[in-house]
Design a protein around this motif. Sequence first.
Motif, PDB file in Angstrom:
ATOM      1  N   THR A 279       0.904  -1.138   0.053  1.00 56.16           N
ATOM      2  CA  THR A 279      -0.227   0.163  -0.045  1.00 56.16           C
ATOM      3  C   THR A 279       0.878   1.107  -0.045  1.00 56.16           C
ATOM      4  O   THR A 279       0.286   2.470   0.045  1.00 56.16           O
ATOM      5  N   THR A 280       2.261   1.030  -0.268  1.00 56.31           N
ATOM      6  CA  THR A 280       2.831   2.304  -0.016  1.00 56.31           C
ATOM      7  C   THR A 280       3.067   2.998  -1.429  1.00 56.31           C
ATOM      8  O   THR A 280       2.732   2.127  -2.573  1.00 56.31           O
TER       9      THR A 280
ATOM     10  N   ASP B 240      -6.061   7.901  -3.950  1.00 56.07           N
ATOM     11  CA  ASP B 240      -5.076   7.117  -3.281  1.00 56.07           C
ATOM     12  C   ASP B 240      -5.382   6.905  -1.965  1.00 56.07           C
ATOM     13  O   ASP B 240      -5.344   5.857  -1.330  1.00 56.07           O
ATOM     14  N   CYS B 241      -5.964   8.100  -1.188  1.00 58.72           N
ATOM     15  CA  CYS B 241      -6.286   7.946   0.263  1.00 58.72           C
ATOM     16  C   CYS B 241      -7.802   7.069   0.544  1.00 58.72           C
ATOM     17  O   CYS B 241      -7.714   6.325   1.522  1.00 58.72           O
TER      18      CYS B 241
ATOM     19  N   ARG C 189      -6.592   3.638   0.389  1.00 52.33           N
ATOM     20  CA  ARG C 189      -5.853   3.323   1.689  1.00 52.33           C
ATOM     21  C   ARG C 189      -6.881   3.100   2.895  1.00 52.33           C
ATOM     22  O   ARG C 189      -6.450   2.816   3.873  1.00 52.33           O
TER      23      ARG C 189
ATOM     24  N   ARG D 179      -7.326  -0.435   3.329  1.00 54.49           N
ATOM     25  CA  ARG D 179      -6.251  -1.382   3.428  1.00 54.49           C
ATOM     26  C   ARG D 179      -5.189  -0.802   4.596  1.00 54.49           C
ATOM     27  O   ARG D 179      -4.584  -1.448   5.252  1.00 54.49           O
ATOM     28  N   ASN D 180      -4.841   0.481   4.710  1.00 50.28           N
ATOM     29  CA  ASN D 180      -3.858   1.046   5.578  1.00 50.28           C
ATOM     30  C   ASN D 180      -4.157   2.578   5.789  1.00 50.28           C
ATOM     31  O   ASN D 180      -3.340   3.266   5.217  1.00 50.28           O
TER      32      ASN D 180
ATOM     33  N   ARG E 270      -1.424   5.427   6.310  1.00 48.29           N
ATOM     34  CA  ARG E 270      -0.887   6.162   5.249  1.00 48.29           C
ATOM     35  C   ARG E 270      -1.525   7.256   4.617  1.00 48.29           C
ATOM     36  O   ARG E 270      -0.890   8.113   3.984  1.00 48.29           O
TER      37      ARG E 270
ATOM     38  N   CYS F 133       0.139  11.385   3.450  1.00 47.15           N
ATOM     39  CA  CYS F 133      -0.257  11.845   1.891  1.00 47.15           C
ATOM     40  C   CYS F 133       0.212  13.489   1.825  1.00 47.15           C
ATOM     41  O   CYS F 133      -0.163  14.337   2.676  1.00 47.15           O
TER      42      CYS F 133
ATOM     43  N   ASP G 212       5.778   0.598   5.047  1.00 49.98           N
ATOM     44  CA  ASP G 212       5.014  -0.339   6.071  1.00 49.98           C
ATOM     45  C   ASP G 212       5.886  -0.864   6.975  1.00 49.98           C
ATOM     46  O   ASP G 212       4.969  -1.173   8.199  1.00 49.98           O
TER      47      ASP G 212
END
Length: 421
Positions: A57-58, A193-194, A197, A200-201, A204, A208, A260
Amino acid sequence: MLTSVPRGTKDILPDTIHQWLYLEEKIRELCAKYGFNEIRTPLFEHTELFLRGIGETTDVVEKEMYTFEDRGGRSITLRPENTASAVRAYLQNKLYADNNLTKLFYIGSMFRYDKPQAGRYREFHQFGVEAIGEQNPLMDAEVISLGADFLKELGLTDVILKINSVGCPKCRPVYREKLQAFFKDKFEHLCKDCQSRFDRNPLRILDCKNPTCKELSVGVPEITDCLCDECADHFEHLQHHLKAIGVDFVLDPRLVRGLDYYTKTAFEFKYTPLGAQSAVLGGGRYDGLIEECGGNPTPAVGFATGLERVLLALETQQLLPKNKEKCTVFIVAMGDKAKEPAFKLLHELRSKNIAALMDYAGRSMKAQMKQANKHNAQYAIILGEDEIDKQIATVRNMNDSEQMEIPFDTLIDKIIFEVNK
């Protein structure tokens, strides 16, 4: 074009290579004092190493890796960072067999498909350290101290150390729930992107760079309020150890770093005059990475710094070393008759470990003396037809312009004496 480098790369030319050698010398001297040993890993690894090690997820994995399939059908990636590679080398070569604590450092090229800007390239160079096998927060403090000493020895000021704890697999799920609850009614305004995330994570999201996401995260719960007893105790002791050795720091509960694998300690040194690209050195603890890569549960902590960013900071403070090309002797050969004796003398000087140069093009004496000055020569040895006939060389001290005549049979010894006196 064949006459230009690929975008995001650059040549390191002879007039700046001394700056890189200066940094590398500082690094090796400092790491020797701290007991870190150098390691060199391949420029590319199996892609799976970075998928598992860095985290899918990075931004590094999702957007920035140079990945390709080799002729054997294997997925290969140019290393975007070196911690995962160092861990792979640690496991493959059983570096843990001789010592409970393994301390490594590296200097080398990394590759990320990023937007080129000042101090940031697609091929860039990192110096990093990895201390594998010790969970005591004293080890975190030592690694941070090494980073602080590196920047201090370079003369950098206006550097701020920020630290945080990002928790561990035991306490991070609690924070994850708080983050998702905080961003739930803001979800549709987050960048794509967020939004990805969020499930998922969500941690992160705090990393941003999108201005809207930054604004939406104002007032977000702090991870330090969710730490388990073990992580809170570790973080408290780290702060105590840093204070004990006089390393100043600022607590930053939003600092999460971009990879991560971090657990517990996360830290960054920021050089404020660089503005948006102010982070010059950063790292943290990654106690789960060795196990993720197939080893036994093993604690570890480290950091990395981009050398291009460090050089930019040194340039900003006018701390870059001057180019001191070492040329002890420049031989000025005038006329065809002098060329062969001059070339022989050149060889003899070098055989005695004297750095020596000469002009092969038969330029005028004025042009050759200009060349001697350009190479910062200490002495110029002038050989013309008269000198060859008399078997006597004219030696000029380039610092004070004093000249002396020295017989050929004592010339080498006299030069050695003058250089070493």
